[in-house]
Write a protein that holds these residues in place. Structure first.
Motif, PDB file in Angstrom:
ATOM      1  N   ASP A   1       0.920  -0.855   0.076  1.00 50.44           N
ATOM      2  CA  ASP A   1       0.320   0.319  -0.053  1.00 50.44           C
ATOM      3  C   ASP A   1       1.282   1.183  -0.154  1.00 50.44           C
ATOM      4  O   ASP A   1       1.212   1.779   1.010  1.00 50.44           O
ATOM      5  CB  ASP A   1      -0.904  -0.117   0.903  1.00 50.44           C
ATOM      6  CG  ASP A   1      -2.041   0.746   1.733  1.00 50.44           C
ATOM      7  OD1 ASP A   1      -1.590   2.079   0.423  1.00 50.44           O
ATOM      8  OD2 ASP A   1      -2.772   0.703   2.038  1.00 50.44           O
TER       9      ASP A   1
ATOM     10  N   GLU B   1       2.554   7.131   4.170  1.00 46.85           N
ATOM     11  CA  GLU B   1       2.319   7.617   5.676  1.00 46.85           C
ATOM     12  C   GLU B   1       3.536   7.313   6.781  1.00 46.85           C
ATOM     13  O   GLU B   1       4.171   8.266   7.862  1.00 46.85           O
ATOM     14  CB  GLU B   1       1.589   7.710   5.724  1.00 46.85           C
ATOM     15  CG  GLU B   1      -0.189   8.593   5.190  1.00 46.85           C
ATOM     16  CD  GLU B   1      -1.589   7.322   5.323  1.00 46.85           C
ATOM     17  OE1 GLU B   1      -1.354   6.840   6.255  1.00 46.85           O
ATOM     18  OE2 GLU B   1      -2.700   8.016   4.777  1.00 46.85           O
ATOM     19  N   LYS B   2       3.985   6.282   6.832  1.00 50.75           N
ATOM     20  CA  LYS B   2       4.834   5.604   8.221  1.00 50.75           C
ATOM     21  C   LYS B   2       6.034   6.435   7.521  1.00 50.75           C
ATOM     22  O   LYS B   2       6.984   7.013   8.636  1.00 50.75           O
ATOM     23  CB  LYS B   2       5.229   4.448   7.233  1.00 50.75           C
ATOM     24  CG  LYS B   2       3.901   3.374   8.295  1.00 50.75           C
ATOM     25  CD  LYS B   2       3.392   1.996   7.523  1.00 50.75           C
ATOM     26  CE  LYS B   2       4.505   1.069   7.957  1.00 50.75           C
ATOM     27  NZ  LYS B   2       4.784  -0.746   8.563  1.00 50.75           N
TER      28      LYS B   2
ATOM     29  N   THR C   1       0.152   4.771  -0.490  1.00 50.67           N
ATOM     30  CA  THR C   1       0.022   5.220   0.435  1.00 50.67           C
ATOM     31  C   THR C   1       0.694   5.402   1.621  1.00 50.67           C
ATOM     32  O   THR C   1       0.765   5.959   2.645  1.00 50.67           O
ATOM     33  CB  THR C   1      -1.829   5.976   0.417  1.00 50.67           C
ATOM     34  OG1 THR C   1      -2.166   6.557  -1.055  1.00 50.67           O
ATOM     35  CG2 THR C   1      -2.007   7.101   0.838  1.00 50.67           C
ATOM     36  N   ARG C   2      -0.165   4.317   2.256  1.00 51.06           N
ATOM     37  CA  ARG C   2       0.112   3.509   3.709  1.00 51.06           C
ATOM     38  C   ARG C   2       1.928   3.891   4.751  1.00 51.06           C
ATOM     39  O   ARG C   2       2.081   4.173   5.258  1.00 51.06           O
ATOM     40  CB  ARG C   2       0.080   2.839   4.396  1.00 51.06           C
ATOM     41  CG  ARG C   2       0.098   1.864   5.884  1.00 51.06           C
ATOM     42  CD  ARG C   2      -0.222   0.991   5.810  1.00 51.06           C
ATOM     43  NE  ARG C   2      -0.205   0.250   7.263  1.00 51.06           N
ATOM     44  CZ  ARG C   2       0.926  -1.130   8.037  1.00 51.06           C
ATOM     45  NH1 ARG C   2       1.609  -1.496   6.295  1.00 51.06           N
ATOM     46  NH2 ARG C   2       1.166  -1.023   9.488  1.00 51.06           N
TER      47      ARG C   2
END
Length: 148
Positions: A100, A106-107, A102-103
């Motif tokens: 993912d 973000e991380k 997007t995830r």
């Protein structure tokens, strides 16, 4: 007779680093020695603290995104975010690695600048010890185990 086990090196530093080392430690040489000798413990502690935040495929996407990239001391910790974003948005590395995107963005974005710098150095270590992707899955898994 005591044996001095330290190695003598003569790093060159930019003017701003010289000034800060002198300001904080009294002399630039004392500061450089302190910073260089404290770096391994700080790096190892940070890598330990990052353990478990990323899975294998996320780590390999970051390694892939940083392949062939040169690290610049003045922007340490800022390379990985930009390269991961571009790797996902422009090269679809998230599809390649089955994660993912997007995830992961973000991380990575949520990490401190020092955490990101240590991750960049960890990736540099990967490429220092692995010259290509060919037949490297086992070696990559062993190297990544420090962070999984």
């Amino acid at each position: 007779m005591e044996v001095d086990m330290r190695r003598k090196i003569s790093p060159r530093v930019e003017e701003n680093a010289h000034a800060i080392l002198k300001e904080v430690f009294g002399t630039s040489n004392a500061g450089a020695e302190f910073v260089l000798n404290s770096w391994p413990a700080l790096y190892k502690r940070t890598i330990h603290d990052l353990k478990g935040r990323f899975d294998f495929d996320e780590l390999m996407l970051m390694v892939d995104a940083m392949n062939g990239k040169m690290l610049t001391p003045g922007i340490a910790g800022q390379h990985i975010d930009a390269n991961v974003v571009d790797g996902i948005d422009l090269d679809r590395l998230d599809e390649k690695w089955g994660i993912d995107g997007t995830r992961l963005k973000e991380k990575v974005g949520a990490l401190s600048i020092f955490d990101r710098a240590c991750l960049e150095w960890w990736i540099q270590g990967f490429w220092t010890n692995h010259d290509s992707w060919e037949n490297q899955r086992e070696g990559a898994e062993k190297y990544a185990a420090t962070l999984i």
